[in-house]
Motif scaffolding. Structure first.
Motif, mmCIF file in Angstrom:
data_model
loop_
_atom_site.group_PDB
_atom_site.id
_atom_site.type_symbol
_atom_site.label_atom_id
_atom_site.label_comp_id
_atom_site.label_asym_id
_atom_site.label_seq_id
_atom_site.Cartn_x
_atom_site.Cartn_y
_atom_site.Cartn_z
ATOM 1 N N THR A 60 -5.709 -46.728 -2.715
ATOM 2 C CA THR A 60 -5.069 -45.991 -3.528
ATOM 3 C C THR A 60 -5.579 -45.598 -5.018
ATOM 4 O O THR A 60 -5.003 -46.243 -5.915
ATOM 5 N N HIS A 63 -4.890 -42.911 3.284
ATOM 6 C CA HIS A 63 -5.569 -44.240 3.645
ATOM 7 C C HIS A 63 -5.303 -44.564 5.056
ATOM 8 O O HIS A 63 -5.869 -45.542 5.667
ATOM 9 N N GLN A 68 -4.708 -37.273 -3.164
ATOM 10 C CA GLN A 68 -4.577 -36.268 -4.086
ATOM 11 C C GLN A 68 -6.021 -35.677 -4.802
ATOM 12 O O GLN A 68 -6.583 -36.685 -5.392
ATOM 13 N N ASP A 85 -7.765 -41.245 -2.071
ATOM 14 C CA ASP A 85 -6.571 -40.996 -2.487
ATOM 15 C C ASP A 85 -6.142 -39.714 -1.907
ATOM 16 O O ASP A 85 -7.090 -38.852 -1.510
ATOM 17 N N ASP A 123 -8.017 -49.572 -10.854
ATOM 18 C CA ASP A 123 -8.406 -50.703 -9.926
ATOM 19 C C ASP A 123 -9.799 -50.721 -9.171
ATOM 20 O O ASP A 123 -10.552 -51.420 -9.282
HETATM 21 C C1 LIG Z 1 0.092 -46.202 -8.361
HETATM 22 S S1 LIG Z 1 -0.890 -44.815 -7.952
HETATM 23 C C2 LIG Z 1 -2.659 -45.736 -7.919
HETATM 24 C C3 LIG Z 1 -3.088 -46.384 -9.265
HETATM 25 C C4 LIG Z 1 -4.622 -46.631 -8.927
HETATM 26 N N1 LIG Z 1 -4.874 -47.681 -8.312
HETATM 27 C C5 LIG Z 1 -5.122 -47.072 -10.631
HETATM 28 O O1 LIG Z 1 -5.823 -48.065 -10.838
HETATM 29 O O2 LIG Z 1 -4.912 -45.986 -11.386
HETATM 30 C C6 LIG Z 1 -0.611 -44.551 -6.263
HETATM 31 C C7 LIG Z 1 -1.778 -43.527 -5.579
HETATM 32 O O3 LIG Z 1 -1.469 -43.267 -4.347
HETATM 33 C C8 LIG Z 1 -1.761 -42.254 -3.870
HETATM 34 N N2 LIG Z 1 -1.290 -41.976 -2.537
HETATM 35 C C9 LIG Z 1 -0.208 -41.403 -2.400
HETATM 36 N N3 LIG Z 1 -0.050 -41.390 -0.771
HETATM 37 C C10 LIG Z 1 -1.356 -41.888 -0.464
HETATM 38 C C11 LIG Z 1 -2.042 -41.904 0.971
HETATM 39 N N4 LIG Z 1 -1.186 -41.611 2.099
HETATM 40 N N5 LIG Z 1 -3.280 -42.220 1.021
HETATM 41 C C12 LIG Z 1 -4.117 -42.497 -0.038
HETATM 42 N N6 LIG Z 1 -3.491 -42.481 -1.258
HETATM 43 C C13 LIG Z 1 -2.345 -42.263 -1.483
HETATM 44 C C14 LIG Z 1 -1.301 -41.350 -4.833
HETATM 45 O O4 LIG Z 1 -1.789 -39.886 -5.058
HETATM 46 C C15 LIG Z 1 -1.417 -42.127 -6.328
HETATM 47 O O5 LIG Z 1 -2.581 -41.762 -6.815
#
Ligand SMILES: C[S@@+](CC[C@H](N)C(=O)[O-])C[C@H]1O[C@@H](n2cnc3c(N)ncnc32)[C@H](O)[C@@H]1O
Length: 275
Positions: free
Chosen positions: A106, A166, A136, A134, A112
């Motif tokens: 993610t 993912h 998005q 990701d 990260d």
């Molecule tokens: C809390 S944020 C991650 C923060 C990131 N790790 C950082 O260091 O900035 C969660 C992310 O998960 C992504 N996300 C949501 N559903 C997802 C999926 N099914 N597969 C991959 N990414 C996903 C969202 O778009 C979002 O950008």
């Protein structure tokens, strides 16, 4: 009770209470008991890892806690001065080795991803890759911009970015890769569209994929946010998954604040080294 004091719960997800270990911390006026519920010391078969050594060597009252970085960050977390993500990063550091392949499931704004890259890259060692994904496009762009700002082109080549879910991580990671870590920072993109969040079905599929591709001695790391709709259900799915992993092969635990019900929950699932 002193202002700012809070209780933190550390519970093993896959074992019953049978024995407790005390891990004293230096440089603090008090010592804390991390009551680790376990049938047997689960870390004895994780070799070569300072995390394993910390828990498998003399379990009680060791005068020299052997992981100074981990010690500081855990104490900071207990006193509310360190964030869950900071604890996660320090745990990663103790598991990841230079040259490893790791997955950011993610990548969001790329913080990260960047932290992982610093842990896997070293001029003296070949390899060292972060596969970051990701769902998005905006997040991929945001991660890419952060990497452009921070890294040279050689370092950036070590990050592979994918705009996919993912749950499909096995489609992009080369076959027979030795994946040291899969990290999830669940929820929504900070500063982005809050309606696009991780959801239980695909999170569970991604956890199952992680279980298949993770190497022995590897880690599945999760920061689970429970303050938004669906967050608690997602935590339940994560906990059920961790609880179902066999104790013979996995060590699964969580850290959760008891008096901050919306604080993010940390979950770690270590895959034991082969005997
Ligand atoms: C809390 S944020 C991650 C923060 C990131 N790790 C950082 O260091 O900035 C969660 C992310 O998960 C992504 N996300 C949501 N559903 C997802 C999926 N099914 N597969 C991959 N990414 C996903 C969202 O778009 C979002 O950008």
């Amino acid at each position: 009770m002193a202002a700012g004091f809070f209780k933190a719960e550390m519970s093993m997800l896959s074992s019953t209470l049978a024995r407790s270990y005390s891990i004293p911390f230096r440089k603090t006026p008090m010592s804390f008991d991390f009551r680790i519920a376990m049938r047997q010391n689960p870390f004895t078969r994780i070799r070569c890892s300072p995390v394993a050594a910390a828990f498998s060597s003399s379990p009680s009252h060791s005068p020299n806690f052997p992981i100074p970085g981990l010690e500081d960050v855990f104490v900071g977390y207990l006193f509310g001065r360190k964030k869950a993500t900071e604890v996660a990063h320090v745990v990663w550091e103790k598991v990841i080795q230079k040259g490893d392949m790791v997955i950011d499931a993610t990548c969001g704004n790329g913080n990260d991803t960047l932290a992982m890259l610093k842990m896997v890259m070293d001029d003296s060692v070949s390899g060292g890759y972060v596969y970051a994904m990701d769902i998005q496009k905006d997040a991929i762009q945001s991660t890419s911009s952060l990497l452009d700002l921070t890294l040279g082109s050689k370092e950036k080549d070590c990050v592979k970015l994918f705009n996919i879910c993912h749950s499909k991580m096995e489609e992009i990671v080369p076959q027979n890769s030795r994946v040291r870590m899969v990290a999830f920072n669940l929820g929504y993109l900070p500063g982005g569209n809050k309606s696009i969040i991780t959801v239980t079905d695909t999170t569970l599929l991604a956890l199952k994929a992680s279980e298949r591709i993770l190497m022995p001695g590897g880690l599945i790391s999760l920061v689970v946010y429970i303050g938004h709709p669906g967050g608690r259900e997602e935590l339940e799915v994560v906990e059920a998954f961790g609880s179902s992993l066999p104790v013979s092969d996995w060590v699964c635990c969580k850290f959760q604040m008891l008096n901050r019900p919306l604080a993010p929950v940390l979950v770690f699932m270590f895959k034991r080294e082969l005997k």
